[in-house]
Design a protein around this motif. Structure first.
Motif, PDB file in Angstrom:
ATOM      1  N   GLU A  35      48.425  41.477  17.736  1.00  0.00           N
ATOM      2  CA  GLU A  35      48.567  40.331  18.636  1.00  0.00           C
ATOM      3  C   GLU A  35      47.243  40.000  19.308  1.00  0.00           C
ATOM      4  N   ALA A  36      46.521  41.048  19.726  1.00  0.00           N
ATOM      5  CA  ALA A  36      45.227  40.824  20.376  1.00  0.00           C
ATOM      6  C   ALA A  36      44.205  40.253  19.396  1.00  0.00           C
ATOM      7  N   LYS A  47      38.885  28.013  18.828  1.00  0.00           N
ATOM      8  CA  LYS A  47      38.892  26.876  19.751  1.00  0.00           C
ATOM      9  C   LYS A  47      37.501  26.630  20.321  1.00  0.00           C
ATOM     10  N   LYS A  59      37.580  40.579  26.819  1.00  0.00           N
ATOM     11  CA  LYS A  59      38.949  40.622  27.339  1.00  0.00           C
ATOM     12  C   LYS A  59      39.876  41.521  26.515  1.00  0.00           C
ATOM     13  N   TYR A  60      39.388  42.004  25.357  1.00  0.00           N
ATOM     14  CA  TYR A  60      40.280  42.724  24.449  1.00  0.00           C
ATOM     15  C   TYR A  60      39.767  44.135  24.163  1.00  0.00           C
ATOM     16  N   LYS A  62      34.938  36.070  25.534  1.00  0.00           N
ATOM     17  CA  LYS A  62      36.281  36.233  24.963  1.00  0.00           C
ATOM     18  C   LYS A  62      36.484  37.663  24.469  1.00  0.00           C
ATOM     19  N   ARG A 103      41.999  39.568  12.031  1.00  0.00           N
ATOM     20  CA  ARG A 103      42.466  38.228  11.674  1.00  0.00           C
ATOM     21  C   ARG A 103      41.277  37.393  11.262  1.00  0.00           C
ATOM     22  N   THR A 142      41.984  33.146  17.520  1.00  0.00           N
ATOM     23  CA  THR A 142      42.387  31.783  17.886  1.00  0.00           C
ATOM     24  C   THR A 142      41.519  31.230  19.008  1.00  0.00           C
ATOM     25  N   SER A 143      41.238  32.064  20.011  1.00  0.00           N
ATOM     26  CA  SER A 143      40.431  31.589  21.145  1.00  0.00           C
ATOM     27  C   SER A 143      39.000  31.276  20.718  1.00  0.00           C
ATOM     28  N   ASP A 176      44.858  38.438  16.761  1.00  0.00           N
ATOM     29  CA  ASP A 176      45.247  37.046  16.525  1.00  0.00           C
ATOM     30  C   ASP A 176      44.787  36.149  17.676  1.00  0.00           C
ATOM     31  N   ASP A 177      45.011  36.623  18.907  1.00  0.00           N
ATOM     32  CA  ASP A 177      44.632  35.830  20.074  1.00  0.00           C
ATOM     33  C   ASP A 177      43.121  35.639  20.147  1.00  0.00           C
ATOM     34  N   LEU A 178      42.377  36.717  19.874  1.00  0.00           N
ATOM     35  CA  LEU A 178      40.919  36.628  19.931  1.00  0.00           C
ATOM     36  C   LEU A 178      40.398  35.644  18.886  1.00  0.00           C
TER      37      LEU A 178
END
Length: 562
Positions: free
Chosen positions: A539-540, A550, A512-513, A509, A475, A546-547, A542-544
């Motif tokens: 999904e992972a 941030k 965690k994946y 971060k 992503r 996004t985090s 995308d989450d990584l």
């Protein structure tokens, strides 16, 4: 000494006043902007190219193009005597030229730079700049401005080569500075003859029989110059069945819903493609034909594609080159011929992690550079055979003079003792690749033919090729910031140096994946920070991403990501 030159520059530059409120920066792709504000910039780049020609005593290239950008955009870039990009040492001068606020400032800047570089501006030397443009409507007017810029330097003339792909212009600069013929017909002949040579060297072929090969190929020309040139090249290939869509003959808009950039980023079928193409091998050029990606349409019920991007083109080329070198190594060891070229693969951090793992598993040396073709090309040139590609489909293979100088006599020596042997054909194939691939710059036309020749040689379908490895889900996001220069990176842009603590936060971060990888880098053109993330699932990833976006927002101030 410079009175005539000064007067000429003042007179001509007054015709091309700079736009107000616009500040431009010369990057990998030169200057890019909406065509309506580029007249002054293109005029000044004409001056830059003329000075470069006087400095080097060689032909310089100037191309009017905005590649994969929208049709209302345009741009200009300079090709150095090697056919490669303008030396980075001159980029600050390019920026200063483009942004000089008045004719007087511009002329003073030119005079001072010429004195610093020991460039005589008294007309005692002559030089030539090769100029060309793509098919954008704004190209003709901008090219005229470039010619005025070139003509503003006494002794330098512009040679207009008409409408070309960007790689064609780079190739012509390269070969003409070697004292060789460099016309468009010479370019087509070089590609077609070396492609035929590669085809005939296949162990399963004894003659030119394209009709016996599953050669169903459909090419998306991005409604640009590449489709038109491929139509011309087809006439010299005697039977290679290529169907060209979006050829630029009025059926669509340049790069709009079509082209390599669209296909690679959106991963959906370009306009003109659909259910009729399920399972067929398809390829896509960008607007000026320096990018190439392949794809298949897997289903009649979806507009999604299976993308075969620049990473997999690189892998295909690397496999083929390594195989030929392995064959030659066995033979040269037996005959005591010393031929041990260095082979390197060059990527950026945007290369999918699965591709890097695959290449390393093959035993290949893989190195990384910052994002940008100029960095990739420079690093690849350090090897006897250097292969580089970006995921977006821009890349090529470089062969050192040493490599070519050994291959040629090696081919003839092997021909004397074992004509038709595996080693003889391996040397022949490598020599053919040195002629087929455009060693000046990424070239969709030459790249397409090399892909087709290798797939045929290995008897691979596009599905077999695509399944070399499975891309890790990824992503990309960008975060708007007040000042992108607050972020500094190292290690080919994969690690943050400033602001302090940000890289450590990113690492926490990533941990965690499963198979997590993430990096950030400042944009070269706008105040945004780009975020790239990979992980074992979409999904992972995308989450990584996004985090981490941030985190960037927290460290650099209020922004937004998309």
């Amino acid at each position: 000494m410079y009175d005539n030159q000064r007067d000429l520059l003042l007179k001509e530059s007054d015709r091309f006043p700079p736009p107000q409120g616009v500040r431009l920066s010369y990057g990998t792709a030169g200057f890019r902007e909406d065509a309506s504000v580029l007249l002054s910039t293109v005029y000044r780049v004409g001056i830059l190219a003329a000075l470069r020609a006087l400095k080097t005593g060689k032909r310089i290239g100037l191309m009017i193009t905005a590649s994969h950008n929208k049709v209302s955009d345009n741009g200009v870039k300079v090709a150095d005597p090697s056919g490669g990009m303008l030396t980075q040492d001159w980029e600050p001068f390019a920026n200063a030229l483009a942004n000089a606020s008045s004719s007087q400032d511009l002329v003073q800047l030119i005079i001072e730079f010429a004195e610093k570089e020991n460039i005589l501006l008294n007309g005692s030397k002559s030089a030539q700049v090769l100029v060309a443009r793509d098919t954008r409507p704004s190209g003709e007017l901008l090219l005229d401005a470039a010619k005025h810029g070139i003509g503003s330097i006494i002794g330098v003339v512009a040679h207009d080569l008409g409408i070309l792909t960007t790689p064609q212009l780079h190739w012509m600069v390269h070969v003409r500075n070697k004292g060789l013929n460099g016309s468009e017909r010479d370019y087509f002949h070089e590609l077609s003859s070396s492609f035929r040579c590669l085809f005939n060297s296949n162990p399963n072929n004894s003659e030119w029989k394209l009709k016996d090969w599953d050669n169903q190929l459909v090419v998306d020309g991005a409604n640009g110059v590449g489709g038109q040139k491929l139509e011309m090249l087809k006439e010299m290939l005697n039977g290679l069945a290529i169907e060209i869509r979006n050829s630029g003959k009025g059926e669509g808009v340049l790069n709009e819903g079509v082209g390599a950039d669209f296909v690679q980023k959106e991963k959906i079928v370009p306009l003109g493609f659909g259910s009729q193409d399920v399972g067929i091998r398809c390829a896509s050029f960008d607007g000026d034909a320096d990018r190439l990606v392949y794809f298949t349409v897997p289903s009649e019920s979806s507009n999604r594609i299976n993308l075969v991007d620049g990473d997999k083109i690189l892998s295909l080329f690397a496999i083929f080159i390594e195989e030929q070198l392995t064959i030659l190594a066995a033979r040269t060891k037996a005959t005591k011929i010393d031929f041990r070229p260095t082979l390197g693969v060059v990527q950026t951090a945007y290369a999918n992690g699965a591709s890097t793992q695959y290449l390393k598993a093959l035993g290949l040396e893989v190195v990384f550079t910052p994002t940008g073709v100029k960095y990739l090309h420079e690093k690849a040139a350090e090897y006897d055979i250097g292969i580089y590609f970006e995921a977006n489909g821009h890349g090529t293979i470089l062969f050192s003079d040493y490599c070519i100088s050994v291959l040629q006599p090696l081919y003839w020596e092997l021909s004397d003792v074992s004509s038709g042997s595996k080693s003889h054909k391996a040397a022949l194939r490598l020599l053919a690749v040195t002629r087929l691939i455009n060693q000046a710059v990424g070239d969709a036309l030459s790249g397409l033919l090399l892909v087709e020749a290798i797939l045929q040689h290995k008897n691979w379908s596009i599905q077999t090729w695509s399944e070399l490895y499975q891309d890790l889900p990824s992503r990309q996001l960008k975060v708007k910031v007040v000042d992108r220069t607050m972020v500094e990176t190292t290690n080919a842009e994969t690690e943050v140096v400033k602001p302090p603590g940000l890289q450590e936060a990113i690492n926490s971060k990533i941990a965690k994946y499963p198979k997590g990888r993430c990096f950030i880098r400042p944009s070269g053109t706008e105040d945004v920070i780009r975020v790239y993330a990979e992980a074992s699932t979409q999904e992972a990833a995308d989450d990584l991403a996004t985090s981490v976006a941030k985190l960037v927002d927290q460290f650099l101030g209020v922004g937004s990501s998309n």
